[in-house]
Design a protein around this motif. Sequence first.
Motif, PDB file in Angstrom:
ATOM      1  N   LEU A  93       0.817  -1.210   0.000  1.00  0.00           N
ATOM      2  CA  LEU A  93       0.000   0.000   0.000  1.00  0.00           C
ATOM      3  C   LEU A  93       0.852   1.263   0.000  1.00  0.00           C
ATOM      4  CD1 LEU A  93      -2.874   1.276   0.304  1.00  0.00           C
ATOM      5  CD2 LEU A  93      -2.499   1.163   2.787  1.00  0.00           C
ATOM      6  N   GLU A  94       1.855   1.288   0.833  1.00  0.00           N
ATOM      7  CA  GLU A  94       2.606   2.528   1.064  1.00  0.00           C
ATOM      8  C   GLU A  94       3.902   2.623   0.258  1.00  0.00           C
ATOM      9  OE1 GLU A  94       1.118   4.741   2.596  1.00  0.00           O
ATOM     10  OE2 GLU A  94      -0.213   3.814   4.071  1.00  0.00           O
ATOM     11  N   GLU A  95       4.519   1.492  -0.040  1.00  0.00           N
ATOM     12  CA  GLU A  95       5.870   1.529  -0.608  1.00  0.00           C
ATOM     13  C   GLU A  95       5.965   1.073  -2.059  1.00  0.00           C
ATOM     14  OE1 GLU A  95       8.337   2.776   1.101  1.00  0.00           O
ATOM     15  OE2 GLU A  95       7.207   2.997   2.979  1.00  0.00           O
ATOM     16  N   TYR A  96       5.050   0.252  -2.495  1.00  0.00           N
ATOM     17  CA  TYR A  96       5.228  -0.389  -3.800  1.00  0.00           C
ATOM     18  C   TYR A  96       4.364   0.283  -4.851  1.00  0.00           C
ATOM     19  CZ  TYR A  96       5.870  -4.049  -7.288  1.00  0.00           C
ATOM     20  OH  TYR A  96       6.190  -4.737  -8.430  1.00  0.00           O
ATOM     21  N   PRO A  97       4.973   0.869  -5.890  1.00  0.00           N
ATOM     22  CA  PRO A  97       4.184   1.542  -6.929  1.00  0.00           C
ATOM     23  C   PRO A  97       3.590   0.543  -7.918  1.00  0.00           C
ATOM     24  CG  PRO A  97       6.514   1.686  -7.466  1.00  0.00           C
ATOM     25  CD  PRO A  97       6.429   1.005  -6.123  1.00  0.00           C
ATOM     26  N   ILE A  98       2.474   0.904  -8.500  1.00  0.00           N
ATOM     27  CA  ILE A  98       1.877   0.108  -9.573  1.00  0.00           C
ATOM     28  C   ILE A  98       2.538   0.528 -10.878  1.00  0.00           C
ATOM     29  CG2 ILE A  98      -0.238  -0.488 -10.800  1.00  0.00           C
ATOM     30  CD1 ILE A  98      -1.798   0.231  -8.288  1.00  0.00           C
ATOM     31  N   GLU A  99       3.098  -0.456 -11.588  1.00  0.00           N
ATOM     32  CA  GLU A  99       3.767  -0.190 -12.859  1.00  0.00           C
ATOM     33  C   GLU A  99       3.279  -1.173 -13.908  1.00  0.00           C
ATOM     34  OE1 GLU A  99       8.112   1.533 -11.529  1.00  0.00           O
ATOM     35  OE2 GLU A  99       7.854  -0.653 -11.616  1.00  0.00           O
ATOM     36  N   ALA A 100       3.430  -0.797 -15.161  1.00  0.00           N
ATOM     37  CA  ALA A 100       3.088  -1.686 -16.269  1.00  0.00           C
ATOM     38  C   ALA A 100       3.870  -1.246 -17.491  1.00  0.00           C
ATOM     39  CB  ALA A 100       1.586  -1.649 -16.556  1.00  0.00           C
ATOM     40  N   GLY A 101       4.154  -2.179 -18.364  1.00  0.00           N
ATOM     41  CA  GLY A 101       4.892  -1.869 -19.587  1.00  0.00           C
ATOM     42  C   GLY A 101       4.737  -2.986 -20.590  1.00  0.00           C
ATOM     43  N   LEU A 102       4.721  -2.641 -21.870  1.00  0.00           N
ATOM     44  CA  LEU A 102       4.501  -3.643 -22.905  1.00  0.00           C
ATOM     45  C   LEU A 102       5.656  -4.617 -23.036  1.00  0.00           C
ATOM     46  CD1 LEU A 102       2.834  -1.657 -25.837  1.00  0.00           C
ATOM     47  CD2 LEU A 102       1.867  -3.591 -24.600  1.00  0.00           C
ATOM     48  N   LEU A 103       6.890  -4.124 -22.882  1.00  0.00           N
ATOM     49  CA  LEU A 103       8.056  -4.946 -23.160  1.00  0.00           C
ATOM     50  C   LEU A 103       8.776  -5.344 -21.882  1.00  0.00           C
ATOM     51  CD1 LEU A 103       9.551  -3.085 -26.256  1.00  0.00           C
ATOM     52  CD2 LEU A 103       7.837  -4.907 -26.187  1.00  0.00           C
ATOM     53  N   ALA A 104       9.266  -6.575 -21.861  1.00  0.00           N
ATOM     54  CA  ALA A 104      10.032  -7.032 -20.705  1.00  0.00           C
ATOM     55  C   ALA A 104      11.261  -6.179 -20.495  1.00  0.00           C
ATOM     56  CB  ALA A 104      10.426  -8.495 -20.898  1.00  0.00           C
ATOM     57  N   SER A 105      11.833  -5.656 -21.583  1.00  0.00           N
ATOM     58  CA  SER A 105      13.038  -4.829 -21.473  1.00  0.00           C
ATOM     59  C   SER A 105      12.800  -3.542 -20.700  1.00  0.00           C
ATOM     60  CB  SER A 105      13.577  -4.510 -22.869  1.00  0.00           C
ATOM     61  OG  SER A 105      12.596  -3.839 -23.653  1.00  0.00           O
ATOM     62  N   SER A 106      11.550  -3.122 -20.599  1.00  0.00           N
ATOM     63  CA  SER A 106      11.240  -1.914 -19.820  1.00  0.00           C
ATOM     64  C   SER A 106      11.326  -2.157 -18.326  1.00  0.00           C
ATOM     65  CB  SER A 106       9.827  -1.420 -20.151  1.00  0.00           C
ATOM     66  OG  SER A 106       8.838  -2.296 -19.599  1.00  0.00           O
ATOM     67  N   ARG A 107      11.372  -3.441 -17.933  1.00  0.00           N
ATOM     68  CA  ARG A 107      11.374  -3.867 -16.535  1.00  0.00           C
ATOM     69  C   ARG A 107      10.083  -3.450 -15.825  1.00  0.00           C
ATOM     70  NH1 ARG A 107      16.223  -5.886 -15.249  1.00  0.00           N
ATOM     71  NH2 ARG A 107      15.759  -5.843 -13.023  1.00  0.00           N
ATOM     72  N   LYS A 108       9.057  -3.136 -16.586  1.00  0.00           N
ATOM     73  CA  LYS A 108       7.765  -2.758 -16.010  1.00  0.00           C
ATOM     74  C   LYS A 108       6.640  -3.672 -16.469  1.00  0.00           C
ATOM     75  CE  LYS A 108       8.855   2.144 -15.323  1.00  0.00           C
ATOM     76  NZ  LYS A 108       8.438   3.553 -15.580  1.00  0.00           N
TER      77      LYS A 108
END
Length: 722
Positions: free
Chosen positions: A147-162
């Motif tokens: 809740l407090e520390e972990y951001p929500i991330e997303a990305g199309l490519l694995a190379s983005s690390r998201k």
Amino acid sequence: MQTPSSKEYADLLVPWIQNAQQYLYTCPDRPDLCCYGTGYNTWGVQTNQKALSAFIAACLDPSAAFSPELPREKVRSQALSMLRYSLQTHIEGDYTCTDGNQWGHTWISVLGVERMMAAVDAFIPYMEPEDLALLRRVLLSEADWLLEEYPIEAGLLASSRKNKPESNIWNGALLARTAAMYPDAPNAGRYREKAVRFFLNGISTEADEKSGQVYEGVRVGDAWVGANYFDDLGCDHHGYLNVGYMVICLSNIAMLHFFYKRRGEKAPQALYHRAKQIWQLVRSLTYEDGRLLRIGGDSRARYCYCQDYALPAWLLAEDAFGEDCSMLENGWLEILRQETRYNADGSFLSARCGHMRETTPLYYTRLESDRANVLALAALWRRELNAQGSAPAERITQWHGAYHGACFVKGGRRAASFVWRSAEPAQGLCLPAGDSSFAEWRQNLTGSLRGLGGIQREEVLSHEEALFPGGFLTWGKTRCVSTNFIAEGQANDYQAVKTIAFAALPDDATILCVQSAAAENRTVIRSVKGLLLNIPNDIFNGHVRRYQHENGEALLHGSDRGCAGKLSAGRWLCADQTLGAAVPAGESLQLLRPGRRQIPLINQGRDTRDDNGTLYCDELLSFHQEGNRWYDRGEPIYTTAFACAVGTADEIRTLCEGLETPVLPEGIRGIAARGRDGRKYLLICNLSGGDRSCEMNGWRTVTGRSFTGLHPGEAALLQADE
């Protein structure tokens, strides 16, 4: 078809638990704590969590037949000790993992928690108050950190690390689960809110950015932080078209779905965002016996992990989408029984993967616990599932994933695919639609080069695709690279460029392929294989293949019964009256027999010279070089053209007799064949370094794309005007 009962799953778990006793470790200074496997942080922790779920599910199943040597009460006691180990080694506990660390507060730390919680929920009556108190502290601690520390991330490519489709789902699930279990927690409301946003960024696509759909009062477009899936539903997890992780996403949705079902509550609707769409694609890429058709390949041990987690995905599809998955469930259960019977020791994988017990006990026990975990989930959920799904999912018979250069077509007889950005680029498949035992993806139908480095890889340089009703055409280039040398400081060896043209004919039977390789620099290559049709010959086909070929017939054993050698097949070969290949006049086929399980794990950062294989394959080749040979820059290494088709030996022989290599302009290679539909087709590819004019009288393009010439590497599929 009747769905399996919980007893059928328990019957597999009980012998496994007996075998697992050798991998249990009791902490010398804390005899109340024990663990399965290494007990290390991260994967060791999760391995223990998955195993304890199996111990719990089995000991709570009244149909489970335990022995006097290992009674139910002892297994229940062991499960409690394993659970306590898991809780006490968390950062909220008072003990450390066997590697001296405590676990928790990472992007993946709740995955094992999610996978064990169905069993833990059922085990609550057997837990002491202090166990329940520590469980609460662990779950709240992880939830507060997310809740407090972990951001929500997303990305199309694995190379983005998201690219985080599956982890966003399991992290959202932990938040939702914790809020439901402990509604009095100070942050319970905020857990639920962030869970919804995690879910909406799980199976998220590019189109979601502008979506006005609303879940739990949250507009999808407002919650969107990025796409983890392309709009065509391609997923680049681990850097390739990863059908397996589509399954992992569904499996984690299933775990929370059944959590709410057991409580008699409705799950947040955001949990199911695009899940049915992904299920439709996954179902279309699944054989009727449950084996996944992994058109993008797999970097892991064959028929493990992601394949195992298809089972909870099927139960989700049945309960949430009304799909009848009984055939998949029964088929895969029989495949599991088949392998377990062959092992003859209660384990799930000792015959195919037992060598890993010496080289990587962490990974071996992890694989064993994956299968134990999904069987535990099925045993628990099957006791609560009363209705069987009935509505069939709409099947996808043709699909294109643009970024990965993925083409797929499936009819009543044949499944064909080609994927450029695959686990081991590039790879094609031509498979019987009704026999999953022929499926192996490692550079299948695209040839192989290996240098002196410990790691070989191929980089995709270019690719194009054209789909048409019932088939597809694709062409492109890859670069073969050898790396990880013994010599200190030796640079990567950019060895060769491969050119490939691949066409699935619209006859529901045949593919045509032209492929070549030329040295990019002066290099030494120790192994070259042209064509490379992998024909698995292992536990799942009874260890034996019957081959009919131009030069005769052979009955050949595989797996641990196989012997190294080579068979000269002439111009055509057919395996088990089911699948075969043929080459034009002037070429010949060889069946290479490795004598060992040679299909390895990849991307492990170490020498991959066949020391970690988990599947035995016979290899059908049109060109073979074994042993070091130097090539100069620009020197041709091999060129080949062939047809591969489903069918009987007579059909493959007839295909071979009709193959032609027409006279074409210099630098253009082609192969003509008569398809099973009676029409004549010609695949041509420009293998030269420059443009080539190509006027083809009496032929028309199948793709509808007109041309008067071909650029370097470009291909065309033509049909005769007859």
